[in-house]
Scaffold this motif. Structure first.
Motif, PDB file in Angstrom:
ATOM      1  N   VAL A 128      -2.942  -9.786  29.205  1.00  0.00           N
ATOM      2  CA  VAL A 128      -3.318 -11.539  29.165  1.00  0.00           C
ATOM      3  C   VAL A 128      -3.218 -12.130  27.492  1.00  0.00           C
ATOM      4  CG1 VAL A 128      -5.936 -12.311  28.639  1.00  0.00           C
ATOM      5  CG2 VAL A 128      -5.139 -10.302  30.960  1.00  0.00           C
ATOM      6  N   GLN A 129      -2.846 -11.192  26.463  1.00  0.00           N
ATOM      7  CA  GLN A 129      -3.490 -12.026  25.113  1.00  0.00           C
ATOM      8  C   GLN A 129      -1.399 -12.370  25.293  1.00  0.00           C
ATOM      9  OE1 GLN A 129      -4.821  -8.919  22.428  1.00  0.00           O
ATOM     10  NE2 GLN A 129      -7.128 -10.028  22.412  1.00  0.00           N
ATOM     11  N   LEU A 130      -0.539 -11.951  25.477  1.00  0.00           N
ATOM     12  CA  LEU A 130       0.457 -12.040  25.182  1.00  0.00           C
ATOM     13  C   LEU A 130       0.336 -13.282  26.013  1.00  0.00           C
ATOM     14  CD1 LEU A 130       2.381  -8.181  25.313  1.00  0.00           C
ATOM     15  CD2 LEU A 130       1.798 -10.433  23.480  1.00  0.00           C
ATOM     16  N   ASP A 131       0.521 -13.004  27.336  1.00  0.00           N
ATOM     17  CA  ASP A 131      -0.061 -13.952  28.500  1.00  0.00           C
ATOM     18  C   ASP A 131       0.186 -15.940  27.691  1.00  0.00           C
ATOM     19  OD1 ASP A 131       1.036 -14.920  30.803  1.00  0.00           O
ATOM     20  OD2 ASP A 131      -0.768 -15.654  31.312  1.00  0.00           O
ATOM     21  N   SER A 132      -1.013 -15.534  27.163  1.00  0.00           N
ATOM     22  CA  SER A 132      -1.877 -16.611  26.075  1.00  0.00           C
ATOM     23  C   SER A 132      -0.716 -16.992  25.186  1.00  0.00           C
ATOM     24  CB  SER A 132      -3.375 -16.884  25.875  1.00  0.00           C
ATOM     25  OG  SER A 132      -3.781 -17.031  25.403  1.00  0.00           O
ATOM     26  N   SER A 133      -1.111 -16.226  24.387  1.00  0.00           N
ATOM     27  CA  SER A 133       0.315 -16.976  23.317  1.00  0.00           C
ATOM     28  C   SER A 133       1.935 -17.039  23.420  1.00  0.00           C
ATOM     29  CB  SER A 133      -0.135 -16.036  22.364  1.00  0.00           C
ATOM     30  OG  SER A 133       0.550 -14.098  22.190  1.00  0.00           O
ATOM     31  N   ASP A 134       2.498 -16.193  24.618  1.00  0.00           N
ATOM     32  CA  ASP A 134       3.393 -16.467  24.702  1.00  0.00           C
ATOM     33  C   ASP A 134       4.573 -16.614  23.593  1.00  0.00           C
ATOM     34  OD1 ASP A 134       5.940 -17.520  26.275  1.00  0.00           O
ATOM     35  OD2 ASP A 134       6.125 -19.444  25.898  1.00  0.00           O
ATOM     36  N   PRO A 135       5.309 -15.138  22.578  1.00  0.00           N
ATOM     37  CA  PRO A 135       5.485 -15.000  21.890  1.00  0.00           C
ATOM     38  C   PRO A 135       6.757 -14.154  22.126  1.00  0.00           C
ATOM     39  CG  PRO A 135       4.350 -12.675  22.443  1.00  0.00           C
ATOM     40  CD  PRO A 135       3.880 -13.853  23.493  1.00  0.00           C
ATOM     41  N   LYS A 136       7.915 -15.093  21.155  1.00  0.00           N
ATOM     42  CA  LYS A 136       8.965 -14.300  21.434  1.00  0.00           C
ATOM     43  C   LYS A 136       9.224 -12.690  20.608  1.00  0.00           C
ATOM     44  CE  LYS A 136      11.505 -18.705  21.633  1.00  0.00           C
ATOM     45  NZ  LYS A 136      12.349 -18.742  22.520  1.00  0.00           N
ATOM     46  N   ILE A 137       7.823 -12.530  20.533  1.00  0.00           N
ATOM     47  CA  ILE A 137       8.481 -10.927  20.591  1.00  0.00           C
ATOM     48  C   ILE A 137       7.214  -9.612  19.979  1.00  0.00           C
ATOM     49  CG2 ILE A 137       9.085 -11.340  18.108  1.00  0.00           C
ATOM     50  CD1 ILE A 137      10.277  -8.898  17.949  1.00  0.00           C
ATOM     51  N   LEU A 138       6.875  -8.736  20.127  1.00  0.00           N
ATOM     52  CA  LEU A 138       5.396  -7.884  19.721  1.00  0.00           C
ATOM     53  C   LEU A 138       6.305  -6.855  19.168  1.00  0.00           C
ATOM     54  CD1 LEU A 138       2.672  -6.976  19.882  1.00  0.00           C
ATOM     55  CD2 LEU A 138       3.077  -5.880  22.518  1.00  0.00           C
ATOM     56  N   ILE A 139       5.467  -6.878  17.982  1.00  0.00           N
ATOM     57  CA  ILE A 139       5.551  -5.682  16.785  1.00  0.00           C
ATOM     58  C   ILE A 139       4.795  -4.876  16.849  1.00  0.00           C
ATOM     59  CG2 ILE A 139       6.858  -5.090  15.119  1.00  0.00           C
ATOM     60  CD1 ILE A 139       8.053  -8.653  14.553  1.00  0.00           C
ATOM     61  N   TYR A 140       5.073  -3.279  16.796  1.00  0.00           N
ATOM     62  CA  TYR A 140       3.532  -2.434  16.798  1.00  0.00           C
ATOM     63  C   TYR A 140       4.371  -1.489  16.048  1.00  0.00           C
ATOM     64  CZ  TYR A 140       7.015  -2.099  20.702  1.00  0.00           C
ATOM     65  OH  TYR A 140       8.511  -1.274  21.940  1.00  0.00           O
ATOM     66  N   PRO A 141       2.929  -0.751  15.831  1.00  0.00           N
ATOM     67  CA  PRO A 141       3.811   0.850  14.967  1.00  0.00           C
ATOM     68  C   PRO A 141       4.093   1.862  16.249  1.00  0.00           C
ATOM     69  CG  PRO A 141       1.124  -0.153  15.067  1.00  0.00           C
ATOM     70  CD  PRO A 141       1.476  -0.410  15.918  1.00  0.00           C
ATOM     71  N   ALA A 142       4.666   2.451  15.820  1.00  0.00           N
ATOM     72  CA  ALA A 142       5.765   3.291  16.236  1.00  0.00           C
ATOM     73  C   ALA A 142       4.846   4.046  17.274  1.00  0.00           C
ATOM     74  CB  ALA A 142       6.802   4.349  16.047  1.00  0.00           C
ATOM     75  N   ALA A 151       3.498  -3.701  27.846  1.00  0.00           N
ATOM     76  CA  ALA A 151       2.485  -5.070  27.764  1.00  0.00           C
ATOM     77  C   ALA A 151       3.889  -5.829  27.455  1.00  0.00           C
ATOM     78  CB  ALA A 151       1.999  -5.070  27.161  1.00  0.00           C
ATOM     79  N   ALA A 152       4.279  -5.904  26.701  1.00  0.00           N
ATOM     80  CA  ALA A 152       5.659  -6.377  26.263  1.00  0.00           C
ATOM     81  C   ALA A 152       6.616  -6.840  27.779  1.00  0.00           C
ATOM     82  CB  ALA A 152       6.228  -6.016  25.262  1.00  0.00           C
ATOM     83  N   GLU A 153       6.855  -5.518  28.431  1.00  0.00           N
ATOM     84  CA  GLU A 153       7.424  -5.930  29.244  1.00  0.00           C
ATOM     85  C   GLU A 153       6.702  -6.549  31.053  1.00  0.00           C
ATOM     86  OE1 GLU A 153      10.258  -2.430  32.424  1.00  0.00           O
ATOM     87  OE2 GLU A 153       8.926  -1.970  30.935  1.00  0.00           O
ATOM     88  N   ARG A 154       5.494  -6.777  31.013  1.00  0.00           N
ATOM     89  CA  ARG A 154       4.459  -7.280  31.573  1.00  0.00           C
ATOM     90  C   ARG A 154       5.055  -8.786  31.480  1.00  0.00           C
ATOM     91  NH1 ARG A 154      -1.463  -3.866  33.288  1.00  0.00           N
ATOM     92  NH2 ARG A 154       0.137  -2.465  33.553  1.00  0.00           N
ATOM     93  N   GLN A 155       5.301  -8.782  30.575  1.00  0.00           N
ATOM     94  CA  GLN A 155       4.680 -10.364  29.857  1.00  0.00           C
ATOM     95  C   GLN A 155       6.571 -10.902  29.508  1.00  0.00           C
ATOM     96  OE1 GLN A 155       5.541 -11.894  27.174  1.00  0.00           O
ATOM     97  NE2 GLN A 155       4.842 -14.067  27.442  1.00  0.00           N
ATOM     98  N   GLY A 156       7.195 -10.371  29.188  1.00  0.00           N
ATOM     99  CA  GLY A 156       8.326 -10.786  29.274  1.00  0.00           C
ATOM    100  C   GLY A 156       9.182 -10.778  27.658  1.00  0.00           C
ATOM    101  N   CYS A 157       8.070 -10.759  27.259  1.00  0.00           N
ATOM    102  CA  CYS A 157       9.100 -10.895  25.699  1.00  0.00           C
ATOM    103  C   CYS A 157       9.581  -9.427  25.515  1.00  0.00           C
ATOM    104  CB  CYS A 157       7.777 -11.228  24.899  1.00  0.00           C
ATOM    105  SG  CYS A 157       6.346  -9.871  24.866  1.00  0.00           S
ATOM    106  N   GLU A 158      10.259  -9.631  24.430  1.00  0.00           N
ATOM    107  CA  GLU A 158      10.853  -8.297  23.316  1.00  0.00           C
ATOM    108  C   GLU A 158       9.931  -7.127  22.835  1.00  0.00           C
ATOM    109  OE1 GLU A 158      14.423  -7.180  19.921  1.00  0.00           O
ATOM    110  OE2 GLU A 158      14.003 -10.016  20.598  1.00  0.00           O
TER     111      GLU A 158
END
Length: 586
Positions: A128-142, A151-158
């Motif tokens: 939901v938050q990725l859909d709202s912010s529409d980022p180019k990439i999501l970076i996260y702890p391994a 979540a990134a795949e659902r939103q369509g970002c890297e």
């Protein structure tokens, strides 16, 4: 070196240095990072037991941030693009957040998983938050790659882990210049005004608020910050990460999840600090510590809290009884009640709106509950009072007004909606013009005011907060504050702060009634029935009405990212059947 040799203990960054202190007087946050990097100060990360694990001077953070900025540029991220970052407390997030600033991108701090909601709930929240912010990439702890990647795949970002992103190329390139009116970052409010809408904060707004808060608490030489607050919430991000950078203060961190397991590690860190300490917490953090230490008699031997000069309190309703319990528990360790520094703020105003002047401590006024709810006094019943905490004076450059239902200003001790105005107020809700227009309102003179959605009153220049307008329970034309119901139930033995959620529901006969969800820790059916009846009697004494009482398993009630009870979400989950009451016949 022998096998028995031990790695030397790292030295934390200092409290003081030769670089002159500047209180956030920069045009952009990039300038603030540049200046802080000229000092020897920085961030210090500790493990669950308070052992120093990583020393991260601002100079090193800046170098890593510049590398990240070049990496962002190389992958095509331009000025104004969003970069979502799962906000784990550590050097990786710090460098990437600042790297976004240098690249002109907008960092979007997002939460780590919590115990509530499970794997699918976390993926949905991130989506939901990725859909709202529409980022180019999501970076996260391994360690959360499976959930964050989904979540990134659902939103369509890297999506990439810290480690994988660090391997990206960083060729030399020209980076954009920031302007004070540029958006600096997006902050997802934990429930103040709206959720999950991204609050867009400019460089100017951020630095104006950081200057105002530093002035309000008189941030000075030899001050040091200690924090366990999460970096995806405004108090943790702005107050305990961005503020130390912009005001050149060293800071010690333990992770939020480590505080939850060993809360006294927070106080141990404060004890070891040789400078004046600034440290902040919502009410429940002080409550947990007071409960943990209550069975120990060696508080004076274990802890030294005498240098804790600013014990900030905010993010939820401040409970004077909890604060008194903390004083009782830790006075022997040198803690002074005058160190308490109540404040009021919200993400839509960057962070702080008001703060108590240093040394004034907790000050309360007793207010009749009928006046709080706006209903006439019932002369047949004894007067009931609630202690309302003074949340301090407006920050420099911030105006606060109390307005009635007609939107006209009200006088001292007249309860109404809290409005504020100043450079710290947000630019907008990102890509949500309707929500922005609902709370940012221009008057006839063109002045833009923020409708906070909170209720309170002013007295002699100080602000008193009484509750959230949207939480008000209105039944048969009478107003009832949920806090009054929850706090009344908490007086029964066996309950902790945050064990009760009150809201209104529609009963089988179509009428509205107060409903109370209560964490239950007893297993015997007879004891559960007895407890339910006790709670019903207590609520009847407060409201004069019968109520719906549901006993639910411990840890069932949802919280916001800042740890506040989320009544709206509790009601939604209860009505949808996701919170299942315990069977009293079991």
């Amino acid at each position: 070196m022998s096998d028995d040799a031990q790695t030397p203990t790292p030295m934390p960054t200092p409290n003081d240095c030769d670089l002159p202190r500047r209180r956030s007087d920069f045009a952009t946050f990039a300038e603030a990072i540049d200046y802080a990097a000229r000092s020897e100060k920085g961030l210090n990360f500790h493990d669950m037991r308070g052992t120093l694990e990583r020393v991260y001077p601002y100079s090193e953070m800046r170098a890593d941030a510049m590398k990240a900025a070049r990496q962002f540029a190389a992958m095509g991220i331009a000025k104004g693009d969003r970069v979502a970052l799962v906000a784990e407390t550590g050097a990786e997030f710090a460098a990437l957040f600042c790297g976004c600033i240098y690249a002109g991108a907008w960092p979007v701090p997002l939460p780590l998983p919590t115990g509530f909601g499970g794997k699918e709930g976390y993926i949905e929240q991130l989506s939901v938050q990725l859909d709202s912010s529409d980022p180019k990439i999501l970076i996260y702890p391994a360690e959360i790659a499976e959930m964050a990647g989904a979540a990134a795949e659902r939103q369509g970002c890297e999506g990439q882990s810290w480690e994988d992103f660090s391997e990206r190329p960083d060729p030399e390139t020209d980076l954009p210049e920031a302007d004070p009116q540029d958006i600096c970052y997006l902050q997802y409010s934990s429930g103040s005004t709206r959720f999950p809408t991204g609050v867009a904060v400019t460089h100017e707004a951020l630095l104006h608020n950081l200057y105002g808060h530093a002035s309000g608490v008189n941030l000075g030489e030899n001050d040091r910050v200690v924090s366990w607050l999460p970096w995806y919430h405004d108090m943790g991000l702005v107050g305990c990460f961005l503020s130390p950078i912009a005001n050149q203060a060293s800071v010690d961190y333990i992770r939020t999840e480590h505080f939850a397991r060993r809360p006294l590690a927070w106080l141990d860190l404060i004890s070891r600090n040789q400078g004046n300490t600034l440290s902040y917490s919502p009410t429940f953090g002080y409550d947990i510590c007071a409960r943990r230490i209550s069975s120990q008699s060696n508080v004076a031997e274990r802890l030294d809290l005498s240098r804790w000069r600013t014990a900030g309190n905010g993010a939820d309703m401040i409970r004077p009884d909890v604060m008194q319990n903390f004083v009782n528990a830790f006075a022997g360790a040198g803690f002074r009640a005058s160190a308490f520094t109540p404040s009021y703020g919200l993400a839509e105003a960057t962070l702080a709106v008001t703060v108590m002047p240093p040394g004034e401590g907790i000050r309360v006024e007793l207010v009749e509950e009928e006046r709080l709810s706006g209903r006439p006094r019932d002369l047949s019943r004894p007067a009931r009072y609630r202690a309302i905490v003074n949340c301090g004076r407006p920050l420099p450059g911030m105006e606060v007004e109390i307005r009635g239902e007609d939107d006209n200003p009200r006088g001292d001790h007249q309860i109404g909606k809290v409005w504020c105005r100043g450079k710290s107020v947000m630019h907008s809700y990102f890509r949500n013009e309707e929500a922005t227009d609902d709370c940012l309102v221009a008057n006839a003179d063109g002045e833009v005011w923020l409708d906070t959605g909170d209720m309170g009153y002013m007295a002699d220049g100080y602000l008193f907060i009484v509750g959230r307008a949207k939480d008000m329970i209105i039944i048969n034309g009478k107003n009832h504050w949920p806090q009054d119901i929850e706090w009344a139930v908490e007086q029964l033995p066996g309950f902790n702060h945050g064990d009760i959620a009150a809201f209104s529901v529609e009963t089988d006969n179509g009428e509205e009634a107060p409903a109370v969800l209560v964490h239950c820790r007893v297993s015997e059916p007879e004891e559960r029935i007895k407890l339910r009846n006790q709670i019903a009697d207590k609520v009847r004494g407060v409201t004069g009405m019968n109520c719906v009482v549901e006993l639910v398993p411990p840890r069932s009630l949802p919280r916001t990212s800042s740890g506040k009870l989320s009544r709206a979400k509790a009601k939604k989950l209860y009505l949808s059947g996701e919170i299942q009451p315990l069977d009293l016949a079991a």
